[in-house]
Design an enzyme around this catalytic site. Structure first.
Site, PDB file in Angstrom:
ATOM      1  CE  LYS A   6      -3.338   2.529   2.927  1.00  0.00           C
ATOM      2  NZ  LYS A   6      -4.254   2.461   4.093  1.00  0.00           N
TER       3      LYS A   6
ATOM      4  CG  ASP B 291      -5.724   7.763   4.769  1.00  0.00           C
ATOM      5  OD1 ASP B 291      -6.641   8.391   4.196  1.00  0.00           O
ATOM      6  OD2 ASP B 291      -5.908   6.702   5.405  1.00  0.00           O
TER       7      ASP B 291
ATOM      8  CE  LYS C 215      -6.682   8.257   8.212  1.00  0.00           C
ATOM      9  NZ  LYS C 215      -7.439   7.133   8.787  1.00  0.00           N
TER      10      LYS C 215
ATOM     11  CG  ASP D 258      -2.046   5.103   4.999  1.00  0.00           C
ATOM     12  OD1 ASP D 258      -1.894   4.030   5.625  1.00  0.00           O
ATOM     13  OD2 ASP D 258      -3.128   5.452   4.505  1.00  0.00           O
TER      14      ASP D 258
ATOM     15  CG  ASP E 200     -10.102   7.078   6.788  1.00  0.00           C
ATOM     16  OD1 ASP E 200      -9.028   7.098   6.142  1.00  0.00           O
ATOM     17  OD2 ASP E 200     -10.171   7.185   8.023  1.00  0.00           O
TER      18      ASP E 200
ATOM     19  CD  GLU F 157      -6.870   5.098   2.494  1.00  0.00           C
ATOM     20  OE1 GLU F 157      -7.872   5.143   3.219  1.00  0.00           O
ATOM     21  OE2 GLU F 157      -5.726   4.865   2.944  1.00  0.00           O
TER      22      GLU F 157
ATOM     23  NE  ARG G 159     -11.016  -1.358   3.346  1.00  0.00           N
ATOM     24  CZ  ARG G 159     -11.593  -1.603   4.513  1.00  0.00           C
ATOM     25  NH1 ARG G 159     -12.703  -2.314   4.568  1.00  0.00           N
ATOM     26  NH2 ARG G 159     -11.060  -1.156   5.628  1.00  0.00           N
TER      27      ARG G 159
HETATM   28  N1  BES Z   1      -4.456   4.261   6.912  1.00  0.00           N
HETATM   29  C1  BES Z   1      -5.588   3.920   7.685  1.00  0.00           C
HETATM   30  C2  BES Z   1      -5.307   2.869   8.747  1.00  0.00           C
HETATM   31  C3  BES Z   1      -4.351   3.238   9.833  1.00  0.00           C
HETATM   32  C4  BES Z   1      -4.819   3.568  11.088  1.00  0.00           C
HETATM   33  C5  BES Z   1      -2.978   3.180   9.638  1.00  0.00           C
HETATM   34  C6  BES Z   1      -3.925   3.877  12.113  1.00  0.00           C
HETATM   35  C7  BES Z   1      -2.098   3.491  10.646  1.00  0.00           C
HETATM   36  C8  BES Z   1      -2.558   3.821  11.876  1.00  0.00           C
HETATM   37  C9  BES Z   1      -6.685   3.363   6.784  1.00  0.00           C
HETATM   38  O1  BES Z   1      -6.713   3.889   5.501  1.00  0.00           O
HETATM   39  C10 BES Z   1      -7.997   3.675   7.404  1.00  0.00           C
HETATM   40  O2  BES Z   1      -8.296   4.820   7.508  1.00  0.00           O
HETATM   41  N2  BES Z   1      -8.731   2.656   7.805  1.00  0.00           N
HETATM   42  C11 BES Z   1     -10.008   2.831   8.393  1.00  0.00           C
HETATM   43  C12 BES Z   1     -10.969   1.865   7.764  1.00  0.00           C
HETATM   44  C13 BES Z   1     -12.394   2.066   8.166  1.00  0.00           C
HETATM   45  C14 BES Z   1     -12.897   3.381   7.635  1.00  0.00           C
HETATM   46  C15 BES Z   1     -13.232   0.928   7.632  1.00  0.00           C
HETATM   47  C16 BES Z   1      -9.886   2.538   9.878  1.00  0.00           C
HETATM   48  O3  BES Z   1      -9.277   1.544  10.254  1.00  0.00           O
HETATM   49  O4  BES Z   1     -10.356   3.362  10.669  1.00  0.00           O
HETATM   50 ZN    ZN Z   2      -4.953   4.607   4.742  1.00  0.00          ZN
HETATM   51 MN    MN Z   3      -7.805   5.659   5.357  1.00  0.00          MN
END
Ligand code: BES
Ligand code: ZN
Ligand code: MN
Length: 510
Positions: free
Chosen positions: A280, A285, A292, A303, A362, A364, A366
């Site tokens: 990734k 992000d 966020k 990220d 968010d 994104e 996947r």
């Molecule tokens: N990049 C984030 C995940 C992340 C969180 C990485 C904390 C490093 C530290 C990812 O893109 C994300 O935002 N995931 C969301 C998914 C949800 C919206 C289904 C999450 O885990 O909150």
């Molecule tokens: Zn992310």
């Molecule tokens: Mn995200």
């Protein structure tokens, strides 16, 4: 820090400022046999040995792992200081050697020594129970290189002071030629791996304003040039032609267009097998319209930790010329808000034809990974591994301690667990129950890209599994381990470069 190994025992006249000496509890205990030590060994000096034994008896120095005690040598040896680093009492593992190396490098730094010598007692190289000598050497070298790492700061010229140090590693006693040769090979292998991880950490630390998808593509091109790999950079126009709907949707909101980066390594032309390593590469992000919260958002410069791990693994694979075929794929985009950005409710068509309802911008990672998987399959990958800072859910479940893994193939998962055990990078399985997949069912499309916070790490993995077809697949969620809040062992605070060594080890062992 310049880290080297020498096979010739240097004369005592070497002007090392600092001697670093690993020490076990047994060596300081009452019953310690007085085996013959090298003249260069500070523990061969009765005054030094007595001082250390006294501290051991008092309990202020227990020789516990990573415990460090530095004492001035006051003219007893030509060196100004001796630093003793504890090794504990039991059998020494590869992780103990990595920790030892890291503690040694940190001590050189904190003593501000310009030159140092790490003396390895016979017991540490002449057959350690459980580990091969070459692997022991590699582990120690990795620890030294990784422990010496410091995040570089962007600061004004005057206050910039780099600590330039030289650290040489020497075998004490009388190593055989074979031992020396094995140690030499292993040490080089460890330095190679360590330097690749350091490079990954630097990439992860780069701010989003500097490391855009285009800049990441340039890094990959440079890497390919340096290590003789083939490199394709797919720009937004070609991505459009190839139907990369996931990558394009995520990248749409940014002025920095997305890139699909593909590297090829052919090290085993007679084999039909080809690894597909997908990382990734979200260079920043924000979360997009599913924005966020502000606290900690700066860490989202990291990220692209999965991308860094895959690129660094390619660097290790390329420099060690491993016998394997690999296609590395980095889908890279910046997840931003603008009048062109993708929105919740949008339905997009992915590269493999599946349609996805966007419920959360968010989620994104996947989306870009899915097109990355399809790209790897189109380039002939026969087994797939994706590495991503994918979910907050995995951080909630496993903390900063372990990466979450998922697979559709039991043996393949075990291979990863074994590789991770050897590199000292912890992994733990996430459940892949079909109920998680059903939560991604959508009224508007083949599937949706999220299903709330509960079980989020497993659900995210199940989303990706929809894009791997029948191929053996491993998923590694490094959201908790790629960037850590406090230093430990050979990892400093901030970017860890985690999984670069494990991926390379996985490929190395086939
Ligand atoms: N990049 C984030 C995940 C992340 C969180 C990485 C904390 C490093 C530290 C990812 O893109 C994300 O935002 N995931 C969301 C998914 C949800 C919206 C289904 C999450 O885990 O909150
Ligand atoms: Zn992310
Ligand atoms: Mn995200």
């Amino acid at each position: 820090m310049k880290i080297t190994f020498t096979d010739t025992i240097q004369e005592q006249s070497q002007p090392w400022e600092l001697l670093v000496r690993p020490v076990t509890a047994a060596e300081l205990g009452q019953e310690s046999a007085s085996e013959k030590l090298d003249a260069a060994d500070p523990l061969a000096l009765p005054a030094v040995k007595e001082a250390m034994q006294e501290r051991y008896r008092r309990g202020s120095f227990k020789a516990s792992p990573e415990q460090t005690l530095s004492i001035p040598l006051l003219g007893l040896l030509p060196n100004s200081t001796a630093a003793f680093i504890g090794l504990g009492g039991g059998a020494v593992s590869a992780d103990d050697l990595r920790r030892l190396g890291a503690a040694a490098a940190r001590e050189v730094r904190s003593q501000k020594a310009a030159s140092a010598c790490l003396l390895l007692p016979t017991a540490l190289y002449a057959g350690i129970g459980g580990i091969e000598t070459g692997d022991a050497a590699a582990a120690l070298a990795e620890g030294l290189v990784l422990g010496a790492y410091e995040r570089s700061k962007t600061i004004s010229e005057e206050s910039k002071k780099v600590h330039a140090a030289e650290l040489q590693c020497q075998l004490c006693g009388e190593p055989t030629e074979e031992q020396t040769a094995i140690w030499n090979e292993g040490f080089k292998r460890g330095v190679t791996a360590g330097e690749a991880v350091v490079w990954a950490r630097d990439l992860v630390h780069l701010p989003g304003s500097v490391l855009t998808p285009e800049a990441l593509a340039e890094e990959a091109e440079q890497l390919a040039a340096d290590y003789d790999l083939d490199c394709e950079i797919i720009d937004e126009w070609t991505a459009q032609e190839q139907g990369m709907g996931g990558l394009l949707a995520v990248g749409k909101g940014s002025v920095h267009p997305p890139r699909m980066i593909v590297l090829h390594y052919e090290g085993d032309p007679d084999s039909e097998e080809k690894w597909g390593l997908v990382g990734k590469g979200i260079t920043f992000d924000t979360g997009g319209y599913s924005l966020k919260r502000a606290p900690g958002m700066e860490e989202m410069i990291g990220d692209m930790g999965g991308a860094a791990a895959v690129l660094a693994a390619m660097r290790i694979i390329g420099s060690l010329k491993l016998k394997a075929n690999v296609v590395a794929v980095i889908p890279s985009a910046e997840n931003m808000i603008s009048e062109r950005a993708y929105k919740p409710g949008d339905v997009i068509t992915m590269m493999n034809g599946l349609t996805v309802e966007i419920v959360n911008t968010d989620a994104e990672g996947r989306l870009v990974l899915a097109d990355g998987m399809t790209t790897a399959l189109k380039r002939g990958a026969t087994k797939l591994v994706d590495v991503a800072t994918l979910t907050g859910g995995v951080v909630g479940a496993l903390g900063e301690v372990a990466s979450g893994i998922m697979s559709n193939d039991e043996t393949f998962r075990q291979q990863l667990e074994e590789a991770a055990l050897r590199t000292g990078e912890r992994v733990w399985p996430l459940p892949a129950f079909k109920e998680y997949r059903r939560q991604l069912d959508s009224d508007a499309a083949d599937l949706k890209n999220g299903a709330g916070r509960e079980g989020a790490a497993s659900i995210a993995g199940m989303f990706i599994s929809a894009f791997v077809g029948e191929k053996p697949w491993l998923h590694i969620d490094i959201a908790g381990t790629s960037w850590i809040s406090r230093a430990r062992g050979w990892e400093g605070k901030g970017a860890t470069g985690v999984m670069a060594r494990t991926l390379a080890e996985l490929v190395r062992r086939g």
